[in-house]
Design an enzyme around this catalytic site. Structure first.
Site, PDB file in Angstrom:
ATOM      1  CB  SER A  92      -0.910   0.002   1.230  1.00 20.97           C
ATOM      2  OG  SER A  92      -1.803   1.103   1.193  1.00 20.97           O
ATOM      3  CG  HIS A 106      -4.495   4.852  -2.132  1.00 19.97           C
ATOM      4  ND1 HIS A 106      -5.524   4.153  -2.749  1.00 19.97           N
ATOM      5  CD2 HIS A 106      -4.078   4.091  -1.098  1.00 19.97           C
ATOM      6  CE1 HIS A 106      -5.716   3.011  -2.107  1.00 19.97           C
ATOM      7  NE2 HIS A 106      -4.859   2.955  -1.094  1.00 19.97           N
ATOM      8  NE  ARG A 110      -7.597  -5.421  -0.642  1.00 21.60           N
ATOM      9  CZ  ARG A 110      -7.942  -4.375  -1.382  1.00 21.60           C
ATOM     10  NH1 ARG A 110      -7.032  -3.505  -1.784  1.00 21.60           N
ATOM     11  NH2 ARG A 110      -9.207  -4.199  -1.743  1.00 21.60           N
ATOM     12  N   GLY A 258      -2.468  -4.554  13.340  1.00 21.93           N
ATOM     13  CA  GLY A 258      -1.279  -4.149  12.604  1.00 21.93           C
ATOM     14  C   GLY A 258      -0.553  -3.014  13.303  1.00 21.93           C
TER      15      GLY A 258
END
Length: 310
Positions: A92, A106, A110, A258
């Site tokens: 990311s 952005h 994934r 995370g």
């Protein structure tokens, strides 16, 4: 080599070359690299550039996390997977340029795999989107042409479908405006089988730098003053609002335990809010709202989203 390791190798290589390319584009700052471990299983590498010549902040993160129970955000649309073990690998990135004429961007790519509900379930997701402050139509068209080219080998309507999904996903309901000018957004990709799905993820991942690099080079030396800078900081507030209220990746990262610093490195280093601010009619700032912050069929393709949100 199993499927997950193949995807992991690709994503780590994508992170490395993206970091190298951004350092070259910036010409001043270097990325700080932080390796981290997740107590519940897994870890990652966060690469963050700060206070550069071109990029005020850029974060490119890789993570491989796993656990015995899927986070709620990952099972919201798949309740049958609640309680299943999972593995997730992803890259990311968020780039906040210094010059208000260079767009924020952005991207995310994934792969999820789960077990515990019979046959293993897996899928790919990701995409990339562009958030300009002072937008140029030629830049937006280039961005979407590159996105369409990445989809071309995988079905004639794929770009239109994922472009529409992007418009709908990156939409601030409380503001009734899109976050930017869109791009591609896809999730739950598995129907073509692993090989074809993985090929598409790579095509999308490989398209990001060719989509963004020319825009940066064209706009990074554009003159600007305090007015443009203040507008950029104000509009960055919308970015923060979306990431904290709606973004699935942010919510998943926090719910899955995370690393908080890595999850929130997407937020801009400087930002401002102002009560009930309105652009002056006919101004360059107003043009962003009237011409760009709504779904548009930038390439003139039947089937791409042209409808307004109400």
């Amino acid at each position: 080599m199993n499927e997950l390791n193949r995807v992991k190798d690709y994503l780590q290589a994508l992170q490395s070359r993206t970091v190298a390319e951004l350092e070259q584009l910036d010409g001043k700052a270097s990325f700080r690299r932080d390796a981290w471990d997740r107590p519940g299983g897994g870890g990652g590498l966060s690469c963050v550039l700060s206070d550069g010549k071109v990029f005020e902040q850029a974060g490119v993160g890789f993570s491989h996390v796993f656990g015995d129970k899927m986070p709620p955000s990952a099972t919201r649309h798949r309740p049958d997977l609640a309680g299943c073990s999972f593995q997730a690998v992803g890259v990311s990135l968020v780039i906040h340029p210094r010059n208000p004429y260079v767009p924020t961007t952005h991207a995310n790519f994934r792969y999820f795999t789960t077990s515990g509900a019979g046959e293993p379930v897996w899928w790919f997701g990701g995409g990339f989107d562009l958030t300009p402050y002072y937008a140029f139509e030629e830049d937006v068209i280039h961005w979407h042409e590159t996105a369409r080219a990445a989809c071309a080998a995988f079905g004639g309507d794929l770009y239109s479908r994922y472009k529409t999904w992007c418009d709908e996903y990156f939409f601030l309901k409380h503001r009734n405006e899109t976050r930017g000018v869109g791009g591609l957004f896809f999730d739950d990709v598995n129907e073509p089988g692993f090989e074809k799905s993985f090929e598409f993820l790579q095509a999308a991942g490989d398209a990001f730098l060719p989509a963004y690099r020319p825009i940066v080079k064209k706009r990074r030396n554009h003159p600007y003053g305090e007015r443009q800078r203040e507008f950029q900081l104000y509009r960055r507030g919308r970015y923060v609002e979306f990431n904290l209220l709606y973004d699935r990746g942010t919510i998943f990262g926090l719910q899955s335990g995370g690393r908080t610093e890595s999850i929130l490195m997407s937020l801009p280093p400087r930002v401002r809010w102002e009560y009930d601010w309105q652009p002056i009619a006919g101004s360059p700032e107003a043009k962003l709202y009237t011409d760009f912050l709504r779904p548009r069929d930038w390439l003139g393709i039947d089937g791409a989203s042209t409808r307004e949100h109400h």
